[in-house]
Design a protein around this motif. Structure first.
Motif, mmCIF file in Angstrom:
data_model
loop_
_atom_site.group_PDB
_atom_site.id
_atom_site.type_symbol
_atom_site.label_atom_id
_atom_site.label_comp_id
_atom_site.label_asym_id
_atom_site.label_seq_id
_atom_site.Cartn_x
_atom_site.Cartn_y
_atom_site.Cartn_z
ATOM 1 N N PRO A 139 43.289 -21.166 120.950
ATOM 2 C CA PRO A 139 42.131 -21.335 120.078
ATOM 3 C C PRO A 139 40.826 -21.182 120.834
ATOM 4 N N ALA A 140 39.832 -20.626 120.169
ATOM 5 C CA ALA A 140 38.510 -20.508 120.785
ATOM 6 C C ALA A 140 37.926 -21.892 120.998
ATOM 7 N N PRO A 141 37.182 -22.099 122.094
ATOM 8 C CA PRO A 141 36.639 -23.428 122.364
ATOM 9 C C PRO A 141 35.791 -23.976 121.223
ATOM 10 N N GLU A 142 35.123 -23.079 120.486
ATOM 11 C CA GLU A 142 34.261 -23.559 119.422
ATOM 12 C C GLU A 142 34.993 -23.694 118.097
ATOM 13 N N ALA A 143 36.310 -23.419 118.060
ATOM 14 C CA ALA A 143 37.035 -23.416 116.801
ATOM 15 C C ALA A 143 37.024 -24.786 116.128
ATOM 16 N N GLU A 144 37.222 -25.849 116.876
ATOM 17 C CA GLU A 144 37.209 -27.189 116.335
ATOM 18 C C GLU A 144 36.423 -28.093 117.279
ATOM 19 N N PRO A 145 35.741 -29.116 116.764
ATOM 20 C CA PRO A 145 35.093 -30.073 117.655
ATOM 21 C C PRO A 145 36.131 -30.816 118.483
ATOM 22 N N GLU A 146 35.712 -31.310 119.658
ATOM 23 C CA GLU A 146 36.660 -32.001 120.525
ATOM 24 C C GLU A 146 37.086 -33.343 119.964
ATOM 25 N N LEU A 147 36.233 -33.956 119.126
ATOM 26 C CA LEU A 147 36.551 -35.261 118.565
ATOM 27 C C LEU A 147 36.204 -35.278 117.083
ATOM 28 N N LEU A 148 37.181 -35.644 116.263
ATOM 29 C CA LEU A 148 36.973 -35.762 114.821
ATOM 30 C C LEU A 148 37.111 -37.234 114.437
ATOM 31 N N ARG A 149 36.094 -37.773 113.767
ATOM 32 C CA ARG A 149 36.148 -39.145 113.259
ATOM 33 C C ARG A 149 35.927 -39.107 111.755
ATOM 34 N N LEU A 150 36.913 -39.604 111.020
ATOM 35 C CA LEU A 150 36.833 -39.639 109.565
ATOM 36 C C LEU A 150 37.319 -41.017 109.122
ATOM 37 N N GLY A 151 36.392 -41.865 108.742
ATOM 38 C CA GLY A 151 36.768 -43.219 108.403
ATOM 39 C C GLY A 151 37.409 -43.901 109.588
ATOM 40 N N ASP A 152 38.605 -44.460 109.397
ATOM 41 C CA ASP A 152 39.304 -45.125 110.505
ATOM 42 C C ASP A 152 40.240 -44.184 111.252
ATOM 43 N N LEU A 153 40.146 -42.885 110.964
ATOM 44 C CA LEU A 153 40.965 -41.881 111.641
ATOM 45 C C LEU A 153 40.165 -41.231 112.759
ATOM 46 N N GLU A 154 40.716 -41.208 113.952
ATOM 47 C CA GLU A 154 40.070 -40.554 115.094
ATOM 48 C C GLU A 154 41.044 -39.569 115.720
ATOM 49 N N ILE A 155 40.591 -38.315 115.846
ATOM 50 C CA ILE A 155 41.426 -37.256 116.425
ATOM 51 C C ILE A 155 40.713 -36.693 117.641
ATOM 52 N N VAL A 157 40.806 -33.878 119.828
ATOM 53 C CA VAL A 157 41.420 -32.546 119.820
ATOM 54 C C VAL A 157 41.732 -32.087 121.240
ATOM 55 N N ALA A 158 40.815 -32.360 122.171
ATOM 56 C CA ALA A 158 41.022 -31.908 123.547
ATOM 57 C C ALA A 158 42.239 -32.572 124.174
ATOM 58 N N GLU A 159 42.432 -33.864 123.915
ATOM 59 C CA GLU A 159 43.551 -34.597 124.507
ATOM 60 C C GLU A 159 44.785 -34.625 123.603
ATOM 61 N N ARG A 160 44.630 -34.100 122.366
ATOM 62 C CA ARG A 160 45.716 -34.074 121.379
ATOM 63 C C ARG A 160 46.264 -35.486 121.142
ATOM 64 N N ARG A 161 45.348 -36.414 120.880
ATOM 65 C CA ARG A 161 45.717 -37.793 120.599
ATOM 66 C C ARG A 161 45.090 -38.218 119.281
ATOM 67 N N VAL A 162 45.818 -39.055 118.534
ATOM 68 C CA VAL A 162 45.380 -39.488 117.213
ATOM 69 C C VAL A 162 45.481 -41.008 117.121
ATOM 70 N N THR A 172 54.148 -34.838 116.510
ATOM 71 C CA THR A 172 54.697 -33.628 117.102
ATOM 72 C C THR A 172 53.571 -32.597 117.198
ATOM 73 N N PRO A 173 53.736 -31.551 118.025
ATOM 74 C CA PRO A 173 52.689 -30.522 118.126
ATOM 75 C C PRO A 173 52.311 -29.914 116.782
ATOM 76 N N THR A 174 53.306 -29.655 115.936
ATOM 77 C CA THR A 174 53.002 -29.051 114.640
ATOM 78 C C THR A 174 52.289 -30.039 113.726
ATOM 79 N N GLU A 175 52.727 -31.299 113.722
ATOM 80 C CA GLU A 175 52.036 -32.310 112.927
ATOM 81 C C GLU A 175 50.574 -32.425 113.349
ATOM 82 N N PHE A 176 50.337 -32.404 114.653
ATOM 83 C CA PHE A 176 48.963 -32.510 115.143
ATOM 84 C C PHE A 176 48.125 -31.331 114.657
#
Length: 241
Positions: A139-155, A157-162, A172-176
């Motif tokens: 993926p291009a570096p600008e494709a998604e922000p490194e950190l997504l916060r939506l309500g109590d959900l934090e993703i 992206v760089a570390e692939r942690r939720v 799993t990788p696909t779920e992520f």
């Protein structure tokens, strides 16, 4: 049993030959799958039981594994678990039963996709090619922000942690990848066909149940309220920004 997987070879197009490990104890099916994949330009190794599959994965270092669930020795779920623990690799599971519980367990131990027997060789090769395209996509570096916060959900992206409500969820990788795709467009209903194209790289809509199964996995790990189903259309992430 083993096949002819080697190393350092190139395809006629000049790129490296992709290696496929086919794990299937029914010899007729194994040989038919291997023949079709070799005709597609792959190198193929075969294994017919659980222990042999794990050993072959170490030796061959395949680019993708086509893995039957029902195997002697130990089953395909345990094979998938052991292979993924040593070296992550795309896995296409084959199952004789269209049982949702079995499918969810398979996805939970690291499988990326599944086919229910009987299946067409055309569909199997299409799934293999799609999984390999997806695995090699950068993926291009600008494709998604490194950190997504939506309500109590934090993703992260760089570390692939939720995390949700401060608690980490192990995806799993696909779920992520599916979650990130939904989270980047909160409250937007994304059709199953679009999710298949964008997340799995499929050009047709033959695998919509794959999307449904992964959505069930996300709900089980993150909460049933997270993703809304729009019947006959697709899914939307419901956490507000």
């Amino acid at each position: 049993m083993s096949g002819n997987a080697g190393t350092g070879t190139s395809s006629a197009a000049g790129g490296p030959v992709r290696r496929v490990l086919v794990v299937e104890d029914e010899r007729t099916i194994a040989e038919a799958v291997a023949a079709r994949l070799r005709a597609e330009g792959f190198e193929v190794a075969l294994a017919g039981d659980g222990p042999g599959a794990v050993e072959a994965a170490r030796r061959v270092r395949p680019d993708i594994v086509v893995l039957d669930v029902m195997l002697p020795g130990f089953d395909g779920l345990e094979v998938c678990r052991r292979i993924q623990a040593e070296r992550p690799v795309p896995v296409l599971m084959l199952t004789a039963r269209d049982d949702e519980t079995d499918l969810l367990v398979g996805l939970a131990v690291g499988a990326d996709d599944y086919l229910t027997k009987p299946f067409s060789m055309r569909e199997l090769t299409a799934r293999v090619h799609a999984l390999l395209r997806r695995a090699s996509r950068v993926p291009a570096p600008e494709a998604e922000p490194e950190l997504l916060r939506l309500g109590d959900l934090e993703i992260n992206v760089a570390e692939r942690r939720v995390h949700r409500a401060g608690r980490e969820a192990h995806l799993t990788p696909t779920e992520f990848d599916l979650l990130v795709h939904l989270a980047a467009r909160p409250r937007t209903v994304l059709p199953r066909e679009r999710l298949l194209a964008d997340v799995w790289g499929w050009a047709d809509a033959s695998g919509t149940r794959t999307v449904d199964s992964h959505i069930k996995g996300l709900r089980r790990k993150l909460g049933a309220d997270l993703i809304r189903t729009v019947h006959g259309v697709g899914y939307a992430l419901e956490v507000s920004r």
